[in-house]
Design a protein around this motif. Structure first.
Motif, short mmCIF file in Angstrom:
data_model
loop_
_atom_site.label_atom_id
_atom_site.label_comp_id
_atom_site.label_asym_id
_atom_site.label_seq_id
_atom_site.Cartn_x
_atom_site.Cartn_y
_atom_site.Cartn_z
N GLU A 1 -77.74 -52.29 3.70
CA GLU A 1 -78.15 -51.07 4.90
C GLU A 1 -78.44 -52.16 6.06
N PRO A 2 -78.27 -51.42 7.30
CA PRO A 2 -78.58 -52.08 8.55
C PRO A 2 -80.06 -52.72 8.66
N GLN A 3 -80.14 -53.92 8.87
CA GLN A 3 -81.50 -54.48 8.96
C GLN A 3 -82.16 -54.34 10.34
N PRO A 4 -83.49 -53.78 10.56
CA PRO A 4 -83.99 -53.71 11.63
C PRO A 4 -84.30 -54.97 12.72
N GLY A 5 -84.44 -54.94 13.86
CA GLY A 5 -84.95 -56.07 14.48
C GLY A 5 -84.03 -57.49 14.73
N VAL A 6 -83.05 -57.36 14.02
CA VAL A 6 -81.76 -58.53 14.17
C VAL A 6 -81.30 -58.42 15.61
N TRP A 7 -81.05 -57.59 16.34
CA TRP A 7 -80.90 -57.53 17.55
C TRP A 7 -81.68 -56.83 18.66
N PRO A 8 -81.46 -57.14 19.86
CA PRO A 8 -82.36 -56.46 20.94
C PRO A 8 -82.27 -54.95 20.84
N GLU A 9 -83.38 -54.12 21.15
CA GLU A 9 -83.13 -52.99 21.38
C GLU A 9 -82.45 -52.67 22.82
N VAL A 10 -81.86 -51.52 23.00
CA VAL A 10 -81.47 -51.05 24.26
C VAL A 10 -82.64 -50.62 25.11
N THR A 11 -82.47 -51.13 26.33
CA THR A 11 -83.70 -50.80 27.10
C THR A 11 -83.30 -50.17 28.42
N ALA A 12 -81.92 -50.42 28.72
CA ALA A 12 -81.34 -49.68 29.97
C ALA A 12 -80.35 -49.15 29.73
N PRO A 13 -80.28 -47.89 28.92
CA PRO A 13 -78.96 -47.25 28.67
C PRO A 13 -78.02 -46.96 30.17
N THR A 14 -76.79 -46.96 29.88
CA THR A 14 -76.13 -46.50 31.06
C THR A 14 -76.50 -45.12 31.54
#
Length: 198
Positions: free
Chosen positions: A160-173
């Protein structure tokens, strides 16, 4: 007649399986559904949809491709290995094998991969092609398994995809800034509309 059901998997190459897992599983959200391997060899499969997968061989010493625009020819390094087309069942494999051999194309024996049975051949351009028939009682999407005797560190974390590996999107288009740039879309739509006319 052979019943094709789609692309079973695209087989690519990486020199860094852990980085590949982090991108495809953790960033893109594609489940790691199986991994095959032994020292010096790995072959991992990621689920694209309930039917389609992309797979990667890990080959020591393989380098990433030079960056290039999509669809533009390149010489030198490459990432493509082969395409696997899924067929409905075992009978289709034997039908294809007989057709290929009757047409004087080389074709492998049927190979048991546990979750698929496959044959291998080349098209007239020497593009390597696999045809794969699912083994009905072995569904690696429903029951992911790892049979690599020395799984990579990231693979040990599970399918399963692991949380917290990549930054969360904070400014969606913003919706008002979203644009679809011109490609061949108009030509395709016009051809479809024309084909649908009485």
């Amino acid at each position: 007649m052979v019943e094709y059901t789609g692309i079973n998997h695209l087989a690519m190459v990486t020199g860094d399986m852990d980085g590949t897992i982090r991108f495809w599983r953790d960033l893109l959200g594609m489940r790691l559904v199986t991994g095959l391997g032994h020292p010096g060899y790995r072959h991992y499969f990621f689920e694209i949809t309930g039917h389609d997968m992309i797979a990667f061989f890990e080959w020591p010493g393989v380098e990433p491709l030079d960056e290039k625009d999509h669809g533009f020819p390149v010489k030198g390094k490459a990432a493509f290995d082969h395409i696997s087309f899924e067929v409905a069942g075992e009978e289709d494999l034997w039908e294809l094998k007989d057709k290929l051999e009757a047409a004087d194309f080389w074709c492998s024996e049927v190979v048991d991969h546990g979750f698929i049975h496959s044959i291998y051949t080349f098209d007239p351009n020497n593009i390597p092609i696999e045809f794969s028939a699912p083994v009905p009682e072995v569904d690696i999407r429903r029951t992911p398994v790892m049979v690599d005797v020395e799984p990579s560190a990231e693979a040990l974390k599970g399918s399963e995809p692991q949380p917290g590996v990549w930054p969360e999107v904070t400014a969606p288009t913003p919706v008002e800034e979203r644009a679809v740039y011109e490609g061949e879309g108009d030509k395709i739509r016009e051809a479809v509309e024309k084909a649908l006319l009485p």
